[in-house]
Design a protein around this motif. Structure first.
Motif, short mmCIF file in Angstrom:
data_model
loop_
_atom_site.label_atom_id
_atom_site.label_comp_id
_atom_site.label_asym_id
_atom_site.label_seq_id
_atom_site.Cartn_x
_atom_site.Cartn_y
_atom_site.Cartn_z
N SER A 112 0.96 -1.46 -0.24
CA SER A 112 0.02 0.32 -0.01
C SER A 112 0.73 1.67 -0.45
O SER A 112 0.34 2.44 0.20
CB SER A 112 -0.82 0.24 1.25
N GLY A 113 1.88 1.01 -0.64
CA GLY A 113 3.11 2.76 -0.11
C GLY A 113 2.65 3.43 -1.41
O GLY A 113 1.98 2.88 -2.48
N LEU A 114 3.10 4.27 -1.12
CA LEU A 114 2.68 6.06 -1.96
C LEU A 114 3.87 6.57 -1.83
O LEU A 114 4.14 7.35 -0.19
CB LEU A 114 1.56 6.43 -1.72
N LEU A 115 4.28 6.60 -2.64
CA LEU A 115 6.07 7.55 -3.25
C LEU A 115 5.67 9.10 -3.46
O LEU A 115 4.60 9.65 -4.13
CB LEU A 115 6.60 7.40 -4.02
N LEU A 116 6.00 10.02 -2.45
CA LEU A 116 5.80 10.93 -2.29
C LEU A 116 7.48 12.28 -2.80
O LEU A 116 8.19 12.09 -1.71
CB LEU A 116 5.19 11.85 -1.54
N THR A 117 7.73 12.45 -3.78
CA THR A 117 8.74 12.76 -4.18
C THR A 117 9.19 14.57 -4.10
O THR A 117 8.37 15.25 -3.98
CB THR A 117 9.47 12.57 -5.50
N TYR A 118 10.69 14.90 -3.05
CA TYR A 118 10.93 15.98 -2.70
C TYR A 118 12.29 16.63 -3.73
O TYR A 118 13.03 15.99 -3.60
CB TYR A 118 10.74 16.51 -1.75
N ASP A 119 12.32 17.19 -4.59
CA ASP A 119 13.12 17.72 -5.65
C ASP A 119 13.90 18.66 -4.94
O ASP A 119 14.08 20.27 -4.48
CB ASP A 119 13.04 18.07 -7.24
N ASP A 146 17.25 19.25 -1.22
CA ASP A 146 18.79 18.67 -0.50
C ASP A 146 18.33 18.54 1.45
O ASP A 146 16.87 19.11 1.53
CB ASP A 146 19.60 20.02 -0.51
N GLY A 147 19.15 18.22 1.91
CA GLY A 147 19.03 18.03 2.98
C GLY A 147 18.39 16.66 3.42
O GLY A 147 18.13 15.37 2.41
N HIS A 148 18.02 16.28 4.38
CA HIS A 148 17.78 14.77 5.23
C HIS A 148 16.27 14.85 5.63
O HIS A 148 15.88 15.63 6.25
CB HIS A 148 18.64 14.48 6.21
N THR A 149 15.57 14.09 4.62
CA THR A 149 14.18 14.21 5.30
C THR A 149 13.54 15.51 4.15
O THR A 149 14.35 16.07 3.88
CB THR A 149 13.49 13.77 6.29
N ALA A 150 12.09 15.87 4.09
CA ALA A 150 11.42 16.26 3.14
C ALA A 150 10.08 17.06 4.32
O ALA A 150 10.11 18.56 3.83
CB ALA A 150 10.75 15.71 2.66
N TYR A 151 9.72 16.79 5.06
CA TYR A 151 8.57 17.37 5.61
C TYR A 151 8.50 18.35 6.84
O TYR A 151 9.71 18.59 7.46
CB TYR A 151 7.82 16.11 6.48
N GLY A 152 8.26 19.24 6.28
CA GLY A 152 8.49 20.41 7.59
C GLY A 152 9.76 21.44 7.16
O GLY A 152 10.24 22.27 8.56
N ARG A 153 10.37 20.82 5.84
CA ARG A 153 11.27 21.45 6.37
C ARG A 153 11.38 22.53 5.19
O ARG A 153 12.97 23.25 4.39
CB ARG A 153 12.42 20.68 5.52
N GLY A 154 10.13 22.94 4.67
CA GLY A 154 10.34 24.29 3.59
C GLY A 154 9.38 24.24 2.35
O GLY A 154 9.79 25.44 1.98
N ASP A 207 6.51 23.84 0.76
CA ASP A 207 5.28 23.99 1.01
C ASP A 207 4.08 22.71 0.51
O ASP A 207 3.36 22.33 0.81
CB ASP A 207 4.21 25.61 0.61
N CYS A 208 4.93 22.43 -0.76
CA CYS A 208 4.35 21.22 -1.61
C CYS A 208 3.95 20.30 -0.98
O CYS A 208 3.06 19.52 -0.61
CB CYS A 208 4.86 21.05 -2.78
N VAL A 209 5.11 19.82 -0.30
CA VAL A 209 5.35 18.20 0.93
C VAL A 209 4.32 18.65 1.73
O VAL A 209 3.20 18.20 2.17
CB VAL A 209 7.18 18.15 0.99
N ASP A 210 4.41 19.91 2.94
CA ASP A 210 4.05 20.10 3.64
C ASP A 210 2.56 20.25 3.63
O ASP A 210 1.65 19.69 4.12
CB ASP A 210 4.04 21.30 4.61
N THR A 211 1.77 20.53 2.21
CA THR A 211 0.06 20.40 2.18
C THR A 211 -0.06 19.33 1.51
O THR A 211 -0.84 18.71 2.52
CB THR A 211 0.14 21.31 1.00
N ALA A 212 0.61 18.11 0.47
CA ALA A 212 0.25 17.38 0.74
C ALA A 212 0.22 16.15 1.88
O ALA A 212 -0.54 15.51 1.50
CB ALA A 212 1.19 16.61 -0.05
N ILE A 213 1.55 16.05 2.52
CA ILE A 213 1.19 15.50 4.03
C ILE A 213 -0.24 16.11 5.11
O ILE A 213 -0.67 14.95 5.89
CB ILE A 213 2.06 14.86 4.20
N ASN A 214 0.05 17.48 5.07
CA ASN A 214 -1.09 17.89 6.40
C ASN A 214 -2.13 17.14 5.71
O ASN A 214 -3.26 16.79 6.01
CB ASN A 214 -1.27 19.09 6.40
N ALA A 215 -2.44 17.43 4.02
CA ALA A 215 -4.15 17.18 3.69
C ALA A 215 -4.29 15.43 3.86
O ALA A 215 -5.13 14.85 4.83
CB ALA A 215 -4.18 16.50 2.77
#
Length: 515
Positions: A473-480, A482-490, A492-500
């Motif tokens: 049941s895996g769903l891939l969300l990609t952040y293009d 730098d840095g380690h991990t993506a959520y909460g790191r600036g 808006d697209c990633v944060d909005t998708a995960i928050n939803a």
């Protein structure tokens, strides 16, 4: 770097978070262990012994830290013998603040292995997660067994760790190879001497089983969980063992559980090469770049030359320790976890190249969690203990490392030799590995969001692709980025998708990309 697969959120990026919500309310309907795929033997005595842990009551108290509450939860030391010895897990939470109906407990793990979830909750998650989430969820951190406040693995004293972190990890001759082997053997012997009872029982599988007990005693029918970095492996393992009890899971900065230790080390080596190239590309555009402004290849050549120079002649600092190649490399790698640390790294390299290594040493100390008084947190001890139990060692001995060095140097001309030799650490471990590389599918689990960053240094992007593909049941969300991990790191697209997904139950479309 002495414990490969230190898949952690560094101190410069601890505010990175990921949040997972379950639609289940808390209450007395928490599932018992009888249907678990990880249940102990069917003998009545064993089942009754395990059931006692699921039925225990938690007594919360004031932590003495802001408004946080603390408690302990008892779990079996050995799940094969749940009626014998036990371990107390340290737990901390920040209560849902309202307004709105409380929706349950939200467990978080910042990675490692060896990162303190209690410290993460009290220092960041409990005060820094989005206000709407904190309003309706208790945010809970549990130090896994062997970590921080939960029967911590101990191995070396502060002075012994100082010596250990300074050992040359790019041996140039037989004497230096012997010294490196000896350091790994002494580390392992110290762990066995100080923590021999717990060492066989700190696997990720055991920690995942512990989380199911915590879930039950908190009163939640489903585990709601965020896993960052190594925490993604812990979360995926939970879903594999307890798919029917998995709530909404977000696994940010994912591991690939199907890889051997050697493959993981080599891939991570390539990840740090990607990150240092990104750093160099940014650096050469700056007037204060200590690696020059000519080109990325020239900058990286300058960095390699610096490592060779401090290998031959360590740089003094403002204390008794000197900055040699091992600590200098660790300092540089520390800054790769978060691009926000790149200005600090430029300054530290400038000072070190000028003959004063304190700033770069401070970055290395951050990585090792060394305190000003010379003591160390147990991060590195727990990291080795878990990694060496979860997978067979990457190498059988120095000859195997020598054969692998070319492939590591191909993956990273800057870090390859160092990280190949660092992967020798589990070779001398006193407790045989109980885990093996394997695909995790977690059949029957609800949608699991796997987040990957394209230039993540510690958990390469291809690991996120692989885990999302393995999970049924895996769903891939990609952040293009730098840095380690993506959520909460600036982003808006990633944060909005995960928050939803977390707040509304709307999962992002598989393959969604953000920048």
């Amino acid at each position: 770097m002495d414990s490969r697969r230190l898949l952690r959120i560094s101190a410069t990026a601890l505010a990175v978070g990921g949040l997972v919500l379950s639609g289940c309310t808390s209450g007395s309907g928490a599932a018992a262990p009888s249907s678990s795929r990880s249940a102990v033997s069917g003998e009545p005595a064993a089942q009754a012994a395990l059931a006692r842990y699921y039925a225990q009551k938690v007594s919360w108290r004031d932590c003495g830290v802001a408004d946080f509450q603390c408690a302990t939860v008892r779990v079996p030391l050995d799940y094969a013998k749940p009626g014998a010895d036990e371990v107390e897990l340290a737990v901390s939470r920040s209560r849902a603040t309202g307004p709105g109906k409380r929706l349950g407990s939200l467990l978080v793990n910042p990675g490692g292995p060896g990162g303190s979830a209690v410290g993460y909750v009290q220092g960041f998650a409990g005060i820094g997660y989005p206000a709407p989430v904190r309003a309706r969820y208790d945010i809970v951190g549990v130090d896994p067994r062997g970590v921080a406040r939960s029967a911590p693995v101990e191995c070396l004293t502060g002075p012994e760790m100082d010596a250990y972190t300074q050992v040359d990890v790019t041996p140039d001759d037989a004497a230096e190879r012997t010294a490196l082997e000896s350091s790994f053997k002494q580390f392992a012997a110290g762990c066995e001497k100080r923590s021999g009872k717990v060492l066989p029982h700190v696997s990720t599988v055991a920690a995942a089983r512990d989380m199911d007990i915590v879930r039950a005693v908190l009163g939640d029918e489903k585990l709601t969980y965020v896993g960052a970095s190594y925490g993604t492996f812990l979360g995926a393992t939970y879903a594999e063992l307890f798919p029917e009890r998995a709530g909404r899971l977000v696994l940010d900065g994912a591991m690939d559980p199907s890889l051997s230790a050697e493959q993981l080390n080599r891939d991570q080596t390539a990840g740090f090469e990607t990150a240092v190239n990104a750093f160099a590309a940014d650096c050469v555009k700056k007037t204060d770049c200590p690696l020059g402004t000519e080109s990325v290849p020239a900058a990286l050549a300058h960095l390699k030359r610096f490592f060779r120079e401090v290998d031959a002649k360590p740089v003094p600092t403002d204390g008794s320790r000197k900055l040699g190649e091992s600590l200098a490399t660790t300092g540089v790698i520390t800054a790769m976890y978060d691009e926000a640390a790149w200005p600090q790294l430029r300054e530290a390299l400038t000072r070190a190249m000028g003959g004063e290594g304190s700033a770069l040493l401070a970055l290395a100390d951050t990585y090792y969690e060394r305190e000003a008084d010379g003591s160390y947190a147990n991060l590195m001890f727990a990291n080795a203990a878990v990694n060496c139990l979860d997978l067979p060692p990457a190498f059988t001995g120095p000859a195997a490392v020598e054969r692998a060095v070319p492939s590591f140097e191909k993956a990273s001309p800057v870090f390859g030799r160092n990280l190949a030799w660092a992967a020798l650490n589990c070779t001398y471990w006193p407790t045989p590995a109980t885990g093996r590389p394997h695909r995790i599918t977690a059949e029957g689990a609800p949608p699991i969001v796997v987040v990957g960053t394209t230039r993540d240094p510690a958990t390469p992007y291809k690991w996120a692709r692989a885990l999302a593909e393995q999970l049924s049941s895996g769903l891939l969300l990609t952040y293009d980025g730098d840095g380690h991990t993506a959520y909460g790191r600036g982003s808006d697209c990633v944060d909005t998708a995960i928050n939803a997904y977390l707040l509304e139950g709307i999962a992002p479309k598989d393959g969604k990309r953000c920048s």
